[in-house]
Design an enzyme around this catalytic site. Sequence first.
Site, PDB file in Angstrom:
ATOM      1  N   SER A  51       0.838  -1.206   0.000  1.00 58.19           N
ATOM      2  CA  SER A  51       0.000   0.000   0.000  1.00 58.19           C
ATOM      3  C   SER A  51       0.864   1.244   0.000  1.00 58.19           C
ATOM      4  CB  SER A  51      -0.918   0.030   1.218  1.00 58.19           C
ATOM      5  OG  SER A  51      -1.665   1.239   1.193  1.00 58.19           O
ATOM      6  N   LYS A 108      -4.059  -6.925   3.678  1.00 59.56           N
ATOM      7  CA  LYS A 108      -4.115  -5.794   2.736  1.00 59.56           C
ATOM      8  C   LYS A 108      -5.564  -5.525   2.307  1.00 59.56           C
ATOM      9  CE  LYS A 108      -3.215  -2.523  -0.073  1.00 59.56           C
ATOM     10  NZ  LYS A 108      -3.446  -2.595  -1.457  1.00 59.56           N
TER      11      LYS A 108
END
Length: 519
Positions: free
Chosen positions: A159, A215
Site C-alpha cells: 500500500s 491488505k
Amino acid sequence: MFLTILLFAAFCTTTLESIQTLSTNEINRMSCDIGLYGLAVMGQNFALNMASHGFTVAVCNRSPSKVDTTVQRAKDEGDLPLIGTKSPEEFISKLSKPRKVVILVQAGKPVDLTIEAISEFMEEGDVIIDGGNEWFPNQIRRHEELEKKGIMFIGMGISGGEEGARNGPSLMPGGPRKAYDLIEPIIMKCAAKAGDPEEPCTGYCGPIGAGNYVKMVHNGIEYGDMQLIGEVYDILKNIVGMGNDEMATLFEDWNSGDLESYLIEITAKILARKDDLTDDGYVVDKILDKTGMKGTGRWTVQEAAEQSVAAPLIAASLDSRYISGRKEERVAASKVLQGPSNEMPQVDKDQILSDLQQALYCAKVTSYAQGMGIIQAASDKNEWDVDLSLCAKMWRGGCIIRASLLSKITAAFEKNKDLQNLLVDETFAEEINARQMAWRRVVSLGVASGIATPALSAALSYFDQYRRDRLPANLIQAQRDFFGGHTYNRVDRDGTFHCLWDETHKDIGDLTGRTAGEL
Ligand code: NBP
C-alpha cells in the site's frame, strides 16, 4: 553482495545501449539480489526503491519499452544498480540463487501468465513474491501449484501508491516462513518507517493468504475512512455552510491533533486546490460525484459476512459508492423525492465543528475495531496466527490509512493480544464514552437535516449494539421459533426449547440435535 555491488558499479556507468556491447561473459557475471517483473506505476517505483537501498535489481516487463524507461530512470536518479532485461529467460539468468522475484503486474490472469513464463527458468528453493492486490484464495492456489516445483510463493500486499512504492510503502507479506526470511532483509529496508523509535512498516503476516487478507481489510478500512471524511465534508458544506478554503484550514488544523492522518492531510490539500482548467472555483466542485472502485472493499464486506463478523461501517461505505454510481437515477429521484420540509436546524458553529472532530475520531476507532475483527476471525479459522498489533504497526507509515491513531491501536493489541474488540480497550473505551454525545449530536443533525451519514450512523449503531448486554434478539429468536420451529435457548436454564405458540403449533417431539441456531 560486495562483489555484486562492485560489478554493478562498473556496470551502471554504461547506458542500456552499451549493455548490448558488453561481452556475454560480462553479462553472465552480473548477479542481482532481486528481480522485479512488471514495470507499470508500482513496479517501476518499487524497483527503484530497492535499488536506492543498494540492492542490485534486474527488471523485466511484457512490453520492452517500460524496461528502457526504468533503466533510464535508474540512471537519472543516481546511477542506481538496476539492469534491464527483455525476456523471462534473460531476466531469471541475472538473479543470484536462491532467486527472488517480485511480480507487480495487473492482478488475476496476468499474474498466472507471468508465473508460468518465469517459473520455467526457476528452480527449487527460489521465491516468487506477488505484490498485487489479489483475492487471497488465488494466492493459496498459486502457492499449491508452485509448491509442486519446490518454488516458494509469497502474497505481499503493498500500500502507498506510486509515492509509497518509490519512497517506502507498507508491505504485508504472507507465505512460507523460510521464503519470508529470504526477503526480510530487503523489505525491512525498503518499507516505510514509522514510530518512535522508527520501525519498518512490514513484518511477517502469516502463511500464504494472510498478507493479502490483511491488505484487503486495510483497503476496507480505507473505504470507511474516506466515506467518513466525505460525510463530514457534506455536513460542513451543506449544513454549516463553510467554503472550501475554510474547510481546508479546518482539516489542516485537525491534522495536527488526534485525527492526524494521510487522508485528512490530503483532504485539506484537495479542498484548497483551485481549478486548473477554468479560472473559476475549485477542482473539487468540478468533479463528478461518482466514486470508482476496484473490488477490495467489496471483498472485505463479502469476507466479513463469510466470517460472521459485523462490519456495518465498511458495508455502508461500499453501499455509498454503489449509490453514488447511480448518478442519472439520483438526478431523476431528486426531482421526485424530498428531504425534510422544516427549516435546517440552527447550529452553533463552534459546537458542531468540535462535535464533528470527536464524532470522526469515534467512528474511525470503530472502523478499525471492525476491520481487526474480520482479520482475527479469518486468522482463527485458517490458523494463520496473525498478530493484530503488527497489522496496526505496519499501517502506521507508507500506506493510505496511515494515522497517528495507529500507534495507540498497536499499543492496545500489544498490551492484550487476546483483546476481543478494540472498543473495549481501556484507553479507547474511556475516549469513546467521553465523546459519544458529540457523535450522537452529529448523527441527529444529519438525520434532521436530510444529509445522509451512513458510515457515522452505522458506526454509532454498532457501538450501541456492542455495548449493550441485552438486545432485542430474544424477540427475533421467538419469531423464528414461531414460524419455523427453530427453537431457542433460555436465560434461566440450559437446554433447547420450542414453544407451542398457538393452536396451530404441534409438539415437534424430541429436540435432541436441534440447536437454537448458534453461529
Ligand atoms: P497495473 O495494474 O496497471 O498493471 C500493468 C502491468 O501489468 C504492466 O506491467 C503490464 O504490462 C502488465 N500486464 C498486463 Br496489464 N497484462 C499482462 C500479461 N498478460 N502478462 C504480463 N504482464 C501483463 O499496474 P500497477 O498500477 O502498477 O499495479 C500493479 C499491481 O499492484 C496491481 O495488482 C495493483 O492492484 C497493485 N497495486 C496498485 C496500486 C496503485 O496505486 N496503482 C497500489 C497498491 C497495489 P505491459 O506494460 O506490457 O502492458
